[in-house]
Each structure stands twice: as C-alpha cells, then as structure tokens.
Design an enzyme around this catalytic site. Structure first.
Site, mmCIF file in Angstrom:
data_model
loop_
_atom_site.group_PDB
_atom_site.id
_atom_site.type_symbol
_atom_site.label_atom_id
_atom_site.label_comp_id
_atom_site.label_asym_id
_atom_site.label_seq_id
_atom_site.Cartn_x
_atom_site.Cartn_y
_atom_site.Cartn_z
ATOM 1 N N GLU A 122 14.886 -2.927 -13.744
ATOM 2 C CA GLU A 122 14.293 -3.310 -12.461
ATOM 3 C C GLU A 122 14.132 -4.829 -12.357
ATOM 4 O O GLU A 122 14.420 -5.436 -11.320
ATOM 5 C CB GLU A 122 12.940 -2.610 -12.264
ATOM 6 C CG GLU A 122 12.174 -2.973 -11.006
ATOM 7 C CD GLU A 122 12.916 -2.721 -9.701
ATOM 8 O OE1 GLU A 122 12.475 -3.264 -8.660
ATOM 9 O OE2 GLU A 122 13.964 -2.048 -9.725
ATOM 10 N N ASN A 132 -7.036 3.313 11.308
ATOM 11 C CA ASN A 132 -6.083 2.935 10.258
ATOM 12 C C ASN A 132 -6.724 3.321 8.934
ATOM 13 O O ASN A 132 -7.844 2.913 8.646
ATOM 14 C CB ASN A 132 -5.812 1.431 10.305
ATOM 15 C CG ASN A 132 -4.935 0.997 9.131
ATOM 16 O OD1 ASN A 132 -4.173 1.793 8.595
ATOM 17 N ND2 ASN A 132 -5.094 -0.246 8.719
#
Ligand code: BG6
Length: 608
Positions: free
Chosen positions: A481, A98
């Site tokens: 936003e 990962n």
C-alpha cells in the site's frame, strides 16, 4: 457525512440554502432537500441524486419563505431515495441531520407503540417525531429538542424548524460538526464553513453537548441540560476552496486527518464490549452462511491490499482459510466457489467494474456474497447478498486513504464476529481485542501528530527515482500500500515486497540511491525482519524504518526512524500505514504533482 445548512433572516431562504449546499456537495450527493416556513406553514422539497435535480424541481415547484433548512445527503441508513432524503417531517417539525443514531430501531418501536408511523428507512426520522411529541406537549422548540436529544445514542448534528416557532432554528451537536454564522440582522447554521462564507466570516463553533437557539438577531447557546454558554465568535480568513478542504491544502491531506473520526464511525454501534462480541448490521448477519468453510476476498487497487490484511485477520481470528484475488483476474479464472465459500468483495466506491464482475461471478456460482463498501446503495452493495458499510464519508481524493483504514477496521470486526460465533475467540480475548480497537482512533491521532518529521524525511528522499517497501506477515500488504500511494501521487517507481522474499531477487536493485522503507513493529517476526534490514544495510540502501518502538538495534542501521504508537499485532497495519500515506503526500507536494487528481487515474474505474 452529510451537508447541512440553515438560514434565519429577512431574505428568501431557498437561494441562500441552495448556494450553501453547492459548497457542501463534496460531503454527500445521494439526495438533497429544503424546507422553509412559508405563510406560517412548513413547505418541503426533496429529490434523489445530485443538487442539480433539486434545482430543477425548484424551477417546476418554486419554494419561498424564511427561515429555512437545507440538506445534501451521504446515505448511511436507508438507500438514496426521495423518501429517505432530508428534511424529515413529523407534524409541525422538520429535522435535518448529519451523523448516525445507534438506537434508532428501539426508538422506532417505541414511537410505533405510541401510534407514530415512519415514512422513511432512515435513522433520522425518529428525531422529528420525538421533538414533535414534546412540542405537542407544549414545550418550546429548544426545550423539545433538548428532551428529544436525551433519548438519542450516537452522533448527531441536527437543525430543527417548526411551525410552532416560525422565527427560529434550533441546532444541536454531538460528535459531528456544526458552526453558526453571525450576520447583520440574519444568521446561519451549517455543518461546515464553506456554506456561509459568502455571507459572513464571523463564526461560532458549537461544542459537543450544546444546543443553539438561533433567530435573525441572536444565537443563544446552552448545554443539553439547559445551562447557558457564552462563546465569542471567531473571524475566518479562508477562501471558499480552502474552506471546502477544511483549511487543508488538498483533499488527500484532509482525508488522512479524518481517519480517527472515520474509524470511530465505522465501529460505532457494532461493539459489544461487555460480551466481548461484535454486533454486525442486519444486512450482514442475515446473509452470512451458517457454516463458512472458506473465504475468497476480491478487490482492486488499495482495496485489494485491504483484502490481503483481511485474509490474515479472518484466518487468525476465525480460523477460516482465505484466498485473495484481483477483480480483473478473478472474473476470468473460472473460480471454484459453491455454497460453503463466502465471497467477500471490498470496494470504496462500490462501482469498480472488475470487482462488480466478481460479484456476478459469485452469484452465478451460487456463492453467498458479502460486500464491504463505503458508498451506500452502490452497484456492488445492491448486487451483493449482504453489505458491511465502512463509514468513512465521501472520499474525494483519487488515492484512497481513510477508506483503506476503515476497510481494515470493518474486516477486523468481521473476523472477530466470525471468531466469536465459531468459538475460536472467547469472551475475554474478545474484550481485549475490542478495547485495543477502541483505542485506535486516539493512537491514529497521535501518529498523525508526527507529520512534521515525516515531511522532513519526504523532502530529504523525494528526489529518488525508485523506492522499495518491505514488510512481513500482516504488514506485507502495508508495504504494498505504501508503494502504491507513492506511485499514484508522486509518479516515482516503487515496489512493495515481503521482507523475507527480497533476497530472492529485488536485493539486486539496492544501491546508495535507493531509499528502502521497512515496516518493522516489535511483533513475532521482528528478529526476522531485522536480519533483512541488515541485508539491505550491507548493500548501502538508505533505510527508512517505520516501527512502534525506536529501539537501539533499529537506530543502529536506520537512516530515519518513523515511530507510531504500539498496539496488538492485528491492528498494526492501521497505524503503520499512516506515515506511508503522509510520506507519499509530502513527496508529491515536494515534486509538485496534482495530488488530488493524479494523471492517468480515476477515483473509480467503471469500465473493464
Ligand atoms: C482506483 C482508485 O481507480 O480504484 C484507487 O484510484 C482504488 O484509489 C481502486 O483503490 C479501487 O476502487 P474501489 O472504489 O473499488 O475501492
């Protein structure tokens, strides 16, 4: 952000690994795979897509054996496919990973010169070959892993399994999480606690620069150079659902707090500090036209707000005129494009139908199309000529947060890259702009550290029926936003507006009930915005200021002052957004709405 699991002990590993991966599927679902030692040999099973596909494969081609490793993938390098699924094998060794190996291309070339051939497009596979080389030279698995790690640059959490030492796993950590789970006569390794909670609550977190050699009855930790490390296990009290959210109450809050790492991962491997330049991925540079005369940025929802900031960044850094349009509008307005126009589409999911249609409209008109996407190999990424990936990891909560700030990071890098190419930005300024960006993750962490105050403000104003958000210049889109976040998750009517435009209409809405959130960093338009603040104060509006310095002139008029650290003007949108995300979150929690799956919304709208 992939999910990784390992088991070493007397039980058959596959069922333990699959149930562990099920708990980690929120971390990535592009492909999945297992590997075990069965009859002294490594056996691998991999499939593309969700874990169910691997499950179905295991019913047809059963796998047994122990120890074992399992992986669920969130693609970063190499499209979702069986070939790119983990585990990656080389000789006796298999690796699950990962993270992002930045120097994987160089390592690939060096391995090829030593006669090694790659079976996948991934960055991860180089690790299996490097470890296998050292095992072949007679190193023990832990030592071979340490030597291979010394050649890696980037972030990695890896678990290694090998036929050469079939009774153990070796794990290593640098910048991405790994935790050991200590059982009775068995042990576990995982990228996150949910994978092992049904088996043990005794965990040991690996720190950066550490390697763990794990057998059924012990876990030996050393540093990368082999120095032993002692660490006491912790006992976890979380239930499985809370664990998936990393101990946070909602995925939204978890994703808000993941922004420092998401921004680091998005700029990783793309910054050339010494030259003051930007190294964009090959998928981008190969598809950027030499002479861009104009950019058109198209998206939906939060990504559209990122486009508005992107316009500011590209015009300011590269001097290229930009236009912004909604996907749903763009596709039907018969846009004028053509070779000199770069069409930039922005989409977290890469599946939003209106934005995908914009890509098709661009291709039909022969315009070069660059996508800024978070999901690797998504439809938009596949249809666009080039793709600049944000590396925010999976965004589960419907309302977008970490994808937004990583989109701003990617557009800043794109603007700077174009600006350097076109000589608009010289090396000195480039270096300054890059060091400002590199400082951002720590400043984001600092701003998020002020959550308690924001929660108090959210509760104080959370009963209001309407909110107004004001901003100027590059922060007008941030006002939009902030308003969208509040609308999406708390169902309060909210409007974002250019601060200077307010007096031409919305000022009529202002009264003692109306909270007015004003974004006012100490930038070139500070004085202008301050006078707008005074216009609101004169109408009795309840002013919540979001700024980068708590100056007396602001404290005089504001009911509340929310402060974020200062940075250069072009990066203020990333920091000023954070208190707005947290405020919307705490208002929604206060009002008891379904924060992660708000009514009427979907994470990605794949229909027109
Ligand atoms: C909406 C999501 O459906 O789509 C928003 O609820 C998002 O959060 C918008 O901003 C656009 O999605 P995308 O995936 O194209 O960025």
């Amino acid at each position: 952000m992939c999910g990784i699991v390992g088991y070493v002990g007397p039980r058959e590993a596959p069922p333990i690994l699959v149930s562990g991966l099920r708990k980690l599927e929120y971390r990535g679902y592009d492909s999945a795979g297992l590997a075990t030692i069965s009859d002294h040999h490594v056996e691998v099973r991999r499939s593309v897509g969700k874990l169910d596909n691997l499950d179905a494969m295991l019913r047809e081609q059963p796998l047994n054996g122990t120890p074992g490793v399992g992986h669920t993938r969130w693609a970063t390098h190499g499209r979702p496919s069986e070939q790119n699924a983990h585990p990656h094998r080389a000789g006796k060794v298999v690796v699950i990973h990962n993270g992002i190996i930045e120097n994987f291309l160089e390592l690939r070339h060096a391995l090829a010169k030593r006669g090694r051939s790659m079976a996948s497009e991934t960055d991860t596979e180089v690790i299996s070959h490097l470890i296998d080389e050292f095992v072949a030279q007679g190193c023990g698995l832990a030592e071979a892993t340490r030597r291979a790690i010394a050649e890696l640059e980037g972030s990695f959490a890896i678990v290694v399994l090998s036929e050469s030492e079939p009774d153990r796993l070796v794990a290593a950590k640098n910048a991405t999480p790994i935790v050991l789970g200590l059982g009775d006569g068995e042990n576990f390794v995982a990228s996150d606690i949910p994978a092992m909670l049904e088996h043990t609550r005794r965990v040991v977190f690996l720190e950066d620069g550490e390697v763990a050699e794990v057998t059924a009855d012990r876990a030996l930790i050393t540093t990368f150079d082999g120095t032993p490390v002692e660490r006491q296990p912790k006992v976890v009290a979380w239930d499985a659902v809370t664990a998936q959210k990393g101990g946070y109450k909602h995925f939204l809050l978890k994703e808000i707090h993941e922004q420092p790492q998401a921004i680091i991962d998005t700029m990783r491997g793309r910054i050339l500090q010494e030259e003051g330049g930007v190294q964009l991925d090959i998928e981008v540079t190969d598809n950027l036209p030499a002479d861009i005369k104009r950019c058109v940025l198209v998206a939906c929802g939060t990504a559209w707000h990122a486009c508005l900031v992107g316009k500011f960044l590209i015009e300011r850094l590269a001097g290229i005129p930009c236009e912004v349009d909604y996907g749903s509008e763009f596709r039907y307005r018969d846009p004028v494009l053509g070779p000199g126009t770069l069409l930039i589409v922005v989409s977290q999911s890469g599946e939003t139908a209106d934005t995908l249609a914009a890509v098709e409209a661009g291709r039909e008109r022969g315009a070069p199309v660059l996508a800024v996407c978070n999901v690797v190999d998504s439809s938009i990424a596949r249809r666009a000529g080039g793709v600049l990936y944000t590396h925010a990891g999976p965004e589960i909560s419907v309302a977008s947060t970490k994808a937004f700030t990583t989109q701003l990071t990617a557009l800043y890098l794109l603007g700077l890259s174009l600006g350097r190419q076109r000589g608009v930005v010289d090396a000195d300024r480039g270096r300054q702009l890059l060091s400002d960006l590199v400082a951002i993750p720590a400043l984001v962490k600092e701003a998020l550290g002020r959550e308690k105050l924001i929660e108090r403000v959210a509760k104080k104003y959370g009963q209001a029926q309407d909110f107004l958000y004001l901003g100027r210049g590059i922060n007008y889109p941030v006002a939009l936003e902030g308003a969208l976040k509040l609308k999406e998750i708390s169902y309060i009517h909210a409007e974002g507006y250019p601060a200077g435009e307010m007096k031409h209409g919305p000022i009529a809405l202002i009264n003692e009930e109306m909270p007015v959130v004003v974004l006012i960093p100490h930038d070139a338009v500070f004085e202008k915005t301050l006078s707008n603040l005074k216009e609101v104060e004169a109408r009795g509006g309840r002013i919540i200021v979001v700024t980068d310095a708590k100056t007396a002139d602001l404290e005089e008029v504001a009911w509340e002052v929310l402060e974020v650290p200062a940075t250069n003007e072009l990066l203020t949108p990333i920091l000023l957004t954070l208190p707005l995300q947290l405020m919307a979150y705490h208002v929604a929690v206060y009002r008891g709405t379904d924060v992660d799956q708000p009514r009427n919304l979907a994470k990605s709208v794949t229909v027109e």
